[in-house]
Design an enzyme around this catalytic site. Structure first.
Site, mmCIF file in Angstrom:
data_model
loop_
_atom_site.group_PDB
_atom_site.id
_atom_site.type_symbol
_atom_site.label_atom_id
_atom_site.label_comp_id
_atom_site.label_asym_id
_atom_site.label_seq_id
_atom_site.Cartn_x
_atom_site.Cartn_y
_atom_site.Cartn_z
ATOM 1 N N ASP A 36 57.929 7.910 15.868
ATOM 2 C CA ASP A 36 57.938 8.764 17.056
ATOM 3 C C ASP A 36 56.533 9.042 17.262
ATOM 4 O OD1 ASP A 36 60.651 8.784 17.264
ATOM 5 O OD2 ASP A 36 61.031 10.495 16.251
ATOM 6 N N LYS A 58 57.989 10.189 22.290
ATOM 7 C CA LYS A 58 58.689 11.179 23.244
ATOM 8 C C LYS A 58 57.726 12.197 23.438
ATOM 9 C CE LYS A 58 63.412 9.928 21.779
ATOM 10 N NZ LYS A 58 64.545 10.722 20.851
ATOM 11 N N MET A 173 59.008 23.663 19.329
ATOM 12 C CA MET A 173 58.496 23.346 20.393
ATOM 13 C C MET A 173 58.881 24.331 21.756
ATOM 14 S SD MET A 173 57.024 20.362 20.205
ATOM 15 C CE MET A 173 57.154 18.625 19.101
#
Length: 477
Positions: A36, A58, A173
């Site tokens: 990732d 991502k 996040m």
């Protein structure tokens, strides 16, 4: 064909040293790594060169590979009988979608293991100097996703339960939704003066900590242009921070150092820089490809042997073994071109002269093609050539293009040519790129070589000692 196996591995929160021992072992054995965006690229260096690396990166608002595609790739590679590592930032089970991936593997009958990782919600507060729990201030904490819809239009946390029952809240996040988070917490009873802390890029040299309260944290985040990845910490434990934290006090904190290498073994310099808080990329990475040429059968007829570099020593002794040449037939006189070569020979029970062979001696020069003189007055044996790890070059390219490196260490004049070659290979002008970065050279010859190529040199170490390098990098602040 036997079906392979999938290892879902937590890469940890950002600091490459925080991956688990078992996670690192998985990387070393991997045939395929699906990784990732938030995985530290230096972790990929732990894998074998021929391991396939597939970027699944991502961004909060943009997906590089769809989740379904990632799962299909894992299954496809495992069905080929491969050792597959799915490398995920933090811990796979904390907002890492490992549940979806294991369900897909179960459905297709693929064997798998999960190797937990250190979650950023735990590690980042530690690196900012804050515990999640405290005997007097917090007896509980909760991890909450911060980047899906948090208003009344979609799935939402039980705000009332979070406010009433949990002392410390950790939002992952949550930068984009910070205004909603602050408003919902106040709406459900959290006092507006409740301490809040934003930790951006936690556990890395880019770590930033923004402190505030529920009433002003949104304004502060906007003013500081905070972006994900970031952890939002809400609760009284935030008041425990002493600025700077233990991590931020390290002398080389915020330094990302590229040590430009010209030989195989990892350097003690890299270890020293890391211990003092720097992130370190040692590149290029080399492997020795033994020479196809045989050692002379009449090696005993030479007056002496001259080893020009340390990496040639183990290759030479392996050639002796393969050709069944008795070590007792070696010439009595053996010379070493460098102190490192001298130490390497001593490891084999040979104590050489630290000097060049006299011109009048019939000496066999031993080294790589690059280290041997173009017009040698002595016979030569090319021990090996250095093969550059192409995957390390890809790591270098990512670090350069992501603007992560801020300091370059050139240990020798040859390293200047290596730097130019590596940057040229990724389409970057060395002069322009190094212009706003700190370049440190070992010795005046290295500095002169760098300056001749138009590279600005910040510091020249008169003595090539670790203490001098540490002092020079630490002076950058």
């Amino acid at each position: 064909m036997n079906t392979g196996k999938v290892y879902i591995v937590g890469a940890g929160p950002g600091d490459a040293g925080l991956i688990t021992v078992k996670g690192e072992e998985c990387l070393k054995h991997a045939d395929v790594i699906l990784y990732d965006r938030l995985v530290n690229p230096l972790l990929l260096e732990k894998a074998e060169e021929n391991a396939e690396r597939i970027y699944c990166g991502k961004l909060p608002d943009r997906h590089h590979l769809r989740q379904e595609t990632i799962q299909e790739l894992m299954i496809e590679k495992a069905k080929q009988g491969l050792y597959v590592v799915r490398l995920k930032g933090g811990d796979p089970g904390v907002f890492g979608r490992s549940g979806e991936e294991t369900a897909a593997l179960e459905e297709t009958g693929i064997d798998y293991e999960i190797i937990p990782g250190i979650s950023s919600g735990i590690a980042a507060p530690h690196y900012a100097g804050i515990p999640l729990t405290h005997r007097e201030l917090s007896g509980s904490f909760a991890a909450i996703t911060g980047h899906r819809s948090l208003d009344n239009s979609g799935a939402s946390p039980d705000w009332n339960a979070l406010v009433r029952a949990v002392d410390t809240l950790v939002f992952y996040m949550g930068v984009k939704n910070l205004p909603i988070i602050a408003e919902k917490l106040k709406e459900h009873g959290k006092p507006s003066h409740t301490p809040v802390m934003l930790i951006e890029w936690g556990t890395t040299g880019r770590q930033r900590v923004i402190e505030g309260t529920l009433s002003d944290i949104c304004t502060k985040a906007d003013n500081e242009q905070v972006q994900n990845p970031a952890i939002t910490l809400v609760g009284d434990v935030c008041s425990l921070r002493s600025e700077p934290s233990w991590f931020e006090k390290k002398p080389l904190y915020s330094r990302y150092v590229w040590v430009v290498k010209t030989s195989m073994p990892p350097s003690r310099v890299g270890e020293m820089l890391q211990e003092n808080g720097a992130e370190v990329h040692e590149a290029p990475r080399f492997a020795a490809v033994p020479s196809a040429s045989l050692l002379p059968d009449n090696i005993q007829l030479y007056d002496s042997l001259s080893f020009l570099e340390a990496d040639s020593v183990p290759v030479f002794f392996e050639a002796l073994r393969k050709q069944k040449i008795d070590i007792r037939s070696l010439p009595e006189k053996i010379y070493a071109g460098t102190k490192r070569t001298q130490k390497k020979l001593e490891g084999y029970g040979i104590f050489p002269f630290l000097e060049k062979a006299p011109e009048q001696e019939y000496s066999l020069l031993i080294g790589t093609k690059e280290s041997l003189p173009v017009r040698a007055n002595h016979p030569v044996w090319i021990s090996h050539r250095l093969h550059v790890n192409e995957n390390t070059r890809k790591t270098t390219a990512r670090l350069v293009k992501d603007d992560m490196i801020n300091t370059i260490v050139l240990p020798c004049a040859k390293a200047v040519d290596t730097l130019l070659c590596e940057l040229d290979g990724i389409g970057v002008s060395a002069v322009e790129w190094t212009n706003n970065r700190t370049v440190i050279c070992y010795g005046p010859q290295t500095a002169q070589r760098a300056q001749a190529e138009g590279i600005n040199v910040y510091s020249t170490l008169e003595k090539p000692k670790q203490e001098e390098l540490l002092k020079s990098v630490a002076s950058l602040g």
